[in-house]
Motif scaffolding. Structure first.
Motif, mmCIF file in Angstrom:
data_model
loop_
_atom_site.group_PDB
_atom_site.id
_atom_site.type_symbol
_atom_site.label_atom_id
_atom_site.label_comp_id
_atom_site.label_asym_id
_atom_site.label_seq_id
_atom_site.Cartn_x
_atom_site.Cartn_y
_atom_site.Cartn_z
ATOM 1 N N ARG A 159 9.151 -4.596 47.449
ATOM 2 C CA ARG A 159 8.841 -5.804 48.218
ATOM 3 C C ARG A 159 7.649 -5.565 49.140
ATOM 4 O O ARG A 159 6.753 -6.421 49.259
ATOM 5 C CB ARG A 159 10.079 -6.212 49.017
ATOM 6 N N THR A 160 7.629 -4.409 49.786
ATOM 7 C CA THR A 160 6.515 -4.071 50.680
ATOM 8 C C THR A 160 5.226 -3.898 49.891
ATOM 9 O O THR A 160 4.150 -4.302 50.346
ATOM 10 C CB THR A 160 6.825 -2.776 51.448
ATOM 11 N N LYS A 212 3.876 -7.318 48.665
ATOM 12 C CA LYS A 212 3.431 -8.161 49.769
ATOM 13 C C LYS A 212 1.959 -7.939 50.090
ATOM 14 O O LYS A 212 1.262 -8.852 50.536
ATOM 15 C CB LYS A 212 4.291 -7.876 51.010
ATOM 16 N N ASP A 213 1.478 -6.728 49.875
ATOM 17 C CA ASP A 213 0.070 -6.411 50.154
ATOM 18 C C ASP A 213 -0.398 -5.321 49.187
ATOM 19 O O ASP A 213 -0.580 -4.172 49.582
ATOM 20 C CB ASP A 213 -0.088 -5.956 51.605
ATOM 21 N N PRO A 219 6.102 -5.674 60.130
ATOM 22 C CA PRO A 219 5.377 -6.328 59.023
ATOM 23 C C PRO A 219 4.014 -6.902 59.396
ATOM 24 O O PRO A 219 3.133 -7.008 58.544
ATOM 25 C CB PRO A 219 6.344 -7.444 58.594
#
Length: 268
Positions: free
Chosen positions: A18-19, A22-23, A124
């Motif tokens: 997920r992390t 996200k980027d 985040p």
């Protein structure tokens, strides 16, 4: 203690992925130094390997001839085990020093990347400076204690591997969280100390109770991915290395949360 919550490897992987998603661009940029170093290592490693095979008289331009030569070498070593030293890959002292320094620098950079990824998971909205953050271990806050932990971990693992391999793996698992624990201690106290550096090893051993099997299987998964990565000549590292770093950071984040919950439950 058996009723206490433990880390689920699936949760760790989900947090890491997920992390990462996200980027993607930022995570790859943060890992650019380790990725480039892996590509360089692959290039020179391949050259050394091919040079070694050339010295053995093995050329894959003629597969049949190469197969016959390798069979001949295998037969000689089977008949005379001492002949293995004759065919072993040997490096000059200078080459060994360069390789050691290269690996050491790689570990330090990866540690800095891991620190940044851990901060990103906890905050985040944190803004990341890829160049500065990936090299943060080379600051006065972290360099000497990380240097010490790296050396100590290397001694423990090498000593364990020289016994029956399993002790080396065991030492790696129980002391694996020392780098992250040191980071949290430095962030909390705004400085480092010899005592805190030593304690990070002891704290890692305590923190890993009940989680060693989870980390072992995560690392085993990495091993399988790395085998696939070798087939791509490290090109897969562009995705794989950031994912591995994120997974290790996510693992520490999760076991830290679980440890706090377990200690609170014990105190209740």
């Amino acid at each position: 203690m058996n009723n206490y919550k433990r880390v689920n490897s699936l949760e760790v992987r989900r947090l890491a992925m997920r992390t990462f998603l996200k980027d993607i661009k930022g995570n790859v940029a943060l890992n650019i130094f380790p990725i480039l170093m892996r590509l360089v290592a692959m290039y020179f490693g391949t050259r050394i390997y091919n040079s070694w095979l050339g010295e053995l008289g093995v050329s894959f331009s003629n597969p049949q001839e190469a197969s016959e030569r390798l069979s001949e070498i295998s037969q000689q070593m089977a008949n005379d085990p001492s002949a293995a030293t004759k065919y072993a890959l040997s490096l000059t002292p200078g080459s060994s020093v360069i390789i050691f320094a290269f690996l050491f620098f790689f570990v330090l950079v990866c540690t800095g990347v891991g620190y940044t990824m851990l901060d990103k998971m906890r905050h985040p909205n944190l803004e990341i400076n890829a160049l500065k953050d990936s090299l943060q271990v080379f600051s006065s806050r972290f360099f000497f204690p990380v240097l010490f932990i790296t050396a100590m971990l290397g001694v423990f693992v090498e000593a364990g591997l020289s016994l029956y391999i399993i002790p080396g793996i065991w030492f790696f698992l129980i002391f694996s969280q020392s780098f992250y624990i040191l980071k949290d201690d430095v962030d909390k106290n705004k400085t480092w100390s010899i005592r805190a550096t030593f304690l990070s090893l002891a704290k890692s051993s305590r923190l890993m109770r009940g989680h060693k099997t989870t980390l072992f299987f995560i690392c085993f998964e990495f091993l399988l991915w790395e085998i696939v990565n070798l087939m791509t000549h490290e090109i897969l590292s562009i995705w794989l290395h950031p994912y591995e770093q994120l997974t290790l950071a996510a693992f520490y984040a999760k076991i830290s949360e679980v440890d706090k919950a377990n200690r609170a439950k014990a105190a209740a």
